[in-house]
Motif scaffolding. Structure first.
Motif, short mmCIF file in Angstrom:
data_model
loop_
_atom_site.label_atom_id
_atom_site.label_comp_id
_atom_site.label_asym_id
_atom_site.label_seq_id
_atom_site.Cartn_x
_atom_site.Cartn_y
_atom_site.Cartn_z
N VAL A 159 -6.65 7.18 -0.69
CA VAL A 159 -6.48 5.82 -0.19
C VAL A 159 -5.88 5.82 1.21
O VAL A 159 -6.34 5.11 2.11
N THR A 160 -4.87 6.67 1.41
CA THR A 160 -4.18 6.67 2.70
C THR A 160 -5.07 7.24 3.80
O THR A 160 -5.15 6.68 4.89
N SER A 214 -1.74 2.00 -2.99
CA SER A 214 -1.36 3.39 -3.22
C SER A 214 -0.05 3.47 -3.99
O SER A 214 0.07 4.22 -4.95
N SER A 215 0.92 2.65 -3.59
CA SER A 215 2.20 2.75 -4.28
C SER A 215 2.10 2.21 -5.70
O SER A 215 2.77 2.68 -6.61
N GLN A 248 -0.35 2.66 -7.55
CA GLN A 248 -0.97 3.71 -8.36
C GLN A 248 -0.05 4.90 -8.56
O GLN A 248 -0.03 5.50 -9.63
N TYR A 249 0.67 5.27 -7.50
CA TYR A 249 1.33 6.58 -7.54
C TYR A 249 2.85 6.51 -7.54
O TYR A 249 3.50 7.48 -7.89
N ALA A 250 3.40 5.37 -7.09
CA ALA A 250 4.86 5.33 -6.98
C ALA A 250 5.47 5.06 -8.35
O ALA A 250 4.81 4.62 -9.28
N HIS A 262 8.45 11.45 -7.52
CA HIS A 262 7.68 10.88 -8.63
C HIS A 262 6.21 11.31 -8.61
O HIS A 262 5.55 11.26 -7.57
N SER A 295 2.81 10.22 -10.59
CA SER A 295 2.30 9.24 -11.55
C SER A 295 1.21 9.86 -12.42
O SER A 295 0.66 10.92 -12.11
N HIS A 324 6.99 9.40 -3.67
CA HIS A 324 5.99 9.65 -4.70
C HIS A 324 4.84 10.45 -4.09
O HIS A 324 4.64 10.45 -2.88
N VAL A 325 4.10 11.09 -4.95
CA VAL A 325 3.02 11.95 -4.50
C VAL A 325 1.72 11.16 -4.48
O VAL A 325 1.46 10.36 -5.38
N GLU A 334 -3.57 12.66 -1.27
CA GLU A 334 -3.67 13.37 0.01
C GLU A 334 -2.71 14.55 0.07
O GLU A 334 -2.99 15.55 0.73
#
Lengths: 676, 303
Positions: free
Chosen positions: A607-608, A633-634, A636-638, B213, B215, B262-263, B266
């Motif tokens: 995404v980034t 993005s956050s 999804q992943y944060a 983190h 996810s 967080h990861v 990328e």
């Protein structure tokens, strides 16, 4: 848990279960030893699996196979024809169980099972059969699923180890086929009549009126509760005593029996003048393998593919071998054949000489006593009323002179006795007369506003010719048993035990249940089984255009199927999982907007990374793109805090951002700089 | 936090010119508590990079030049009889340090190599039934020449797996090289460099890195990559679960260096060539090049 033995057992049980269902249906159509044969070998095969018995060797299988074939030959006298070949097929499938071991064997068995199951429809296409064989089809499909997964090493296969899961998947697979089935049902070109020949024995067992009448014929027919036809009225239903459904008209008297005039069609039809209101109705006639088309006395129209004979009997050009539907318009008040042709006069006075002397004497006596034919008719009816004549389904056998024996001796008879003796009397007295057979009355189904007419409503009455009036209907049975005509056969017979249960008047609850069931069946017949070329054409004309002809249907079918396939392949080949996460959905909308400018996110692109690329191409909107991407993005992943609330907030915000995001057109200069 | 990592990188870049990416990767490796293998031709600055990192992180630094006659005792230490105390006394070898630079590890014999690799795994030395703990943090930066060169004992795959990352430096770009030629290779800067953090702070950073983190969506992506290497015909054998864990740890460190808590996918894409490159053997028999890793990344869609 994963266990090869359980899986093999499941596979076998699915097969045996579904075949059992199919064989249950066949118990109604094939000789009963065939299903028993299956049960024996199914049990044997089950024990082989359960108790680890050895499979039988070839020297044992071979003689059993020959014995099975011989048994079919002995039962049916042939190995060909519908019944015999299906019995042979069923027997061989039962035997095949004894050598069904490998995956390949099971696949073959499932395919043979499908074929056997579908063939039940050669006998009957009733609703319950369809429902039952659907169960068998689900079972066979489940067997196929277990078979294909048996050797699979995928961990996904573990989800399929329960009966329920297997049945569910099989059900899903069959449900997915429903749209295509519907398209084929509606659009597959219907060809009138069967495309391929069906063996002659397929028509055995059809009951109905015949072209001759002997004492005992009709009372035999009256024992059957089978439906002869259903009649739907567009106008008010006439009273019961007017419901005479005209069938074969009998002229020739030869001893005991009466026959129709001739097959010749060039005799001029009797003149018909009608008065009073018309009665319009539609008849759905069950197949009876004869040409009669029943119509209410007296019809003024002809169904398609039918002709009318000189005595107003309507016959179809082909024997009625499938259920057909036709419209009728009849008048209850009419004058028929005021001028009697010589041909008909001879025919309607014909009697064999030297028979029934007592009857002839009686007729001669009446002729001398009375002046007008009307009085003679009245005398005959008075005789039936005043003397102890009994209306019964179980008359005694008649002797050598049947009319004499009946009139002066037994005095117990069914409608055909009364009609035939009456006509005999009239002819002996010089009054032209004939017998009309058909059905009288019918049972009203209040659910569908139609009449059910059964074989038990079969009836025979007389028509006499009077100068000035033409052919007049006289029903001697009504003199003996007025109830038969006023309210139906059930009330006319005190010893109702002999009548089929559903024609009786007790058990009102059962009756109601039956009537409901019959209206469902009627709908099924009309809309599913009766969906023929005409209905198909009518439907398409209604939906698409009036100009559709038969040849277009094939084209429409191909087009619809191609469209359907295209839609399915689009979803399959799109190779995108169906997105359920609402946040992902909103992000996809954003991607779709960007895609219009030629910016497409690659499948492996993060995404980034993508947002950087997009921001570079659309520098004016870089901040928006980055904001949306970071938010997504956050999400999804944060690390998520208060999951629910946070998610909701993110979703609302993301929705807002994506909604406001509009691609601004770059001017060409900028475009060039960017591309550079 | 990002300030610290940025400062470390900036400081190291003063010595190693134009190699920011490699510095970041090396730092990520250290933050993920792994050992680093630098593979390149002689004279590319491998030793300088290792030395610089140790300096900047404020760590004790020892260097051992591996040769074909180097013995295990030469790096682990040796027990010598002390006549005064009438007992054996342990003289610790160069391995007792924070950062051990094992220069040209593939020139040593397999016996010595495996002695070192054992220490790398256990962080302790056992000699004469006496166990000696190594100082914390401890990690090894090994350099090696490409194994095609003469006089090398290539590390077997099982031992390559002990290194969290393998990187190579490559030639400097023109501007960096000019700078480098001007200041005589930067040896002076190296001597003058001041630590940015100390070893305790480094351990804190490592702990933070451990808690970055990851996810479930990201783990899905990672698992898809692992599954792909196992199913693809391009590789002899797929990545092991330990390799998967290594990828996760490095991605966490990479995210931390980028200043994120967080990861994101990328991160995995950035570190994968360094983490998986020496663990995957392509079907042609050669260890997979960066090219085949980037092909792999392009073949795996982000779920």
């Amino acid at each position: 848990m994963f266990n090869k033995a359980t899986l093999k057992m499941q596979q076998l049980l699915w097969l045996l279960l579904s075949l059992s269902i199919t064989f249950t249906v066949y118990t109604f159509n094939l000789n009963n030893w065939v299903p028993a044969f299956f049960v024996f070998f199914a049990t044997w095969r089950y024990l082989i699996e359960k108790k680890h018995w050895p499979f039988p060797k070839l020297w044992l299988r071979l003689p059993i196979t020959f014995a099975g074939g011989l048994a079919v030959l002995a039962t049916y006298g042939s190995l060909f024809g519908r019944d015999a070949s299906l019995a042979l097929f069923a027997v061989m499938i039962s035997l095949k169980l004894l050598e069904t071991k490998s995956k390949r064997d099971f696949i073959i068995m499932v395919i043979l099972g499908y074929f056997l199951t579908v063939n039940t429809l050669l006998f009957t296409q009733a609703i319950w059969v369809i429902l039952t064989i659907t169960l068998a089809l689900v079972g066979l499909t489940a067997c196929l699923i277990v078979t294909s997964h048996a050797g699979s090493t995928y961990s996904d296969a573990e989800n399929l180890f329960t009966w329920k899961a297997q049945a569910k998947l099989a059900g899903h697979l069959l449900l997915q086929a429903v749209p295509i089935m519907l398209v084929l049902f509606v659009l597959f070109p219907r060809i009138p009549g069967p495309i391929w020949g069906i063996p002659q024995d397929a028509y055995s067992g059809m009951t109905g009126l015949s072209d001759s009448m002997e004492p005992g014929n009709i009372s035999q027919l009256s024992l059957s509760s089978k439906i002869a036809f259903r009649a739907e009225f567009k106008s008010a239903i006439p009273p019961n005593n007017q419901l005479y459904w005209r069938g074969p008209v009998l002229w020739h008297q030869t001893g005991r029996s009466w026959h129709i005039s001739s097959e010749k069609l060039d005799i001029p039809v009797e003149s018909l003048e009608t008065s009073g209101p018309a009665t319009d109705y539609t008849i759905t006639l069950e197949p009876h393998n004869r040409n009669w088309l029943l119509m209410l006395d007296l019809p003024t129209n002809l169904p398609a593919n039918a002709v009318v004979k000189h005595d107003m009997q309507v016959v179809s050009k082909e024997p009625v071998r499938t259920r057909i539907r036709y419209d009728g318009r009849s008048y209850l008040h009419y004058q028929l054949g005021v001028k009697l042709s010589d041909y008909e006069r001879t025919l309607s006075l014909q009697l064999l000489d030297d028979e029934n002397p007592k009857t002839r004497q009686l007729a001669a006596k009446w002729v001398s006593e009375h002046k007008s034919p009307t009085d003679i008719i009245q005398a005959a009816l008075t005789m039936f009323i005043e003397q102890p004549f009994v209306y019964t389904l179980a008359p005694p056998r008649l002797g050598r002179e049947p009319v004499d024996d009946f009139l002066f001796n037994t005095k117990r008879g069914f409608c055909e006795h009364y009609a035939s003796s009456f006509v005999y009397l009239m002819r002996a007295a010089g009054i032209p007369a004939r017998i009309v057979t058909g059905y009288q009355g019918g049972e009203l189904n209040p659910n569908g506003h139609y009449l059910i007419v059964r074989q038990s409503d079969a009836h025979a009455w007389a028509e006499v010719w009077l100068a000035d009036q033409g052919w007049v209907r006289v029903d001697p049975t009504s003199a003996v048993s007025p109830n038969r005509i006023e309210s139906g056969i059930a009330s006319a017979l005190p010893d109702s035990n002999l009548l089929p249960m559903l024609s009786r008047q007790d058990y009102p609850f059962l009756k109601k249940l039956y009537l409901n069931w019959d209206s469902i069946n009627n709908g099924w017949n009309q809309w599913v089984l009766g969906y023929d070329q005409q209905k198909q054409l009518d439907l398409l004309k209604k939906i698409i255009s009036d100009k559709i002809v038969w040849e277009d249907i094939g084209l429409i079918l191909v087009l619809v199927l191609i469209t359907l396939m295209a839609i399915i392949s689009y979803f399959l080949l799109r190779n995108k999982a169906i997105v359920l996460d609402p946040i992902k959905k909103v992000y996809l909308q954003f991607l779709n907007k960007l895609e219009k400018t030629g910016l497409k996110k690659l499948a492996y692109e993060g995404v980034t990374d993508f947002s950087k690329r997009a921001a570079k191409k659309l520098p004016e909107q870089a901040s928006e793109i980055v904001a949306i991407s970071e938010l997504f993005s956050s999400s999804q992943y944060a690390k998520q805090g208060e999951a629910l609330i946070e998610n909701k907030r993110t979703l609302t915000l993301l929705k807002q951002l994506v909604k406001n995001f509009k691609i601004k057109r770059l001017n060409q200069m900028q475009q060039k700089i960017n591309d550079f | 936090m990002q300030n610290i990592t940025n400062a470390i990188i900036a400081k190291a870049s003063e010595v190693i010119l134009g190699k920011e990416q490699q510095i970041k990767l090396a730092l990520a490796c250290i933050l993920a508590r792994g050992h680093l293998l630098i593979e390149d031709l002689p004279g590319m600055g491998k030793t300088t990079l290792a030395h610089t990192l140790a300096q900047v992180l404020g760590l004790q630094f020892q260097r051992v030049q591996f040769t074909s006659d180097l013995l295990p005792a030469d790096i682990l230490g040796v027990s010598v009889y002390d006549r005064n105390a009438a007992s054996f006394k342990f003289h610790p070898g160069p391995v007792f340090t924070n950062v051990l630079l094992a220069d040209e590890i593939n020139r040593a014999t397999p016996k010595t190599q495996s002695a070192l690799l054992e220490v790398m795994e256990e962080a302790q030395v056992t000699i004469d039934a006496m166990t000696h703990q190594l100082p914390q943090p401890f990690f090894v930066i090994a350099t090696q020449n490409p194994s095609s060169q003469i006089g090398t004992f290539p590390l077997p795959e099982s031992q390559l797996d002990r290194f969290l990352m393998r990187i190579s430096l490559g030639y400097p770009n023109a501007a960096s090289e000019q700078q480098l030629l001007k200041n005589n290779g930067g040896r002076e800067q190296l001597a003058n460099i001041r630590p940015v953090i100390d070893s305790e702070q480094l351990q804190t950073l490592q702990a933070i890195c451990h808690n970055i983190h990851v996810s479930d969506e990201l783990l899905d992506y990672l698992q898809t990559i692992l599954k792909y290497t196992r199913q693809s015909t391009a590789f002899n054998a797929g990545l092991s679960p330990r390799a998967g864990l290594s990828i996760k740890q490095c991605a966490q460190a990479w995210a931390m260096i980028a200043g994120r808590d967080h990861v994101i996918p990328e991160d995995i894409q950035a570190i994968l060539p360094s983490v998986a490159g020496h663990r995957l053997v392509s079907n042609t028999g050669i260890q997979s090049s960066e090219n085949s890793i980037s092909n792999l990344l392009k073949a795996v869609a982000i779920p």
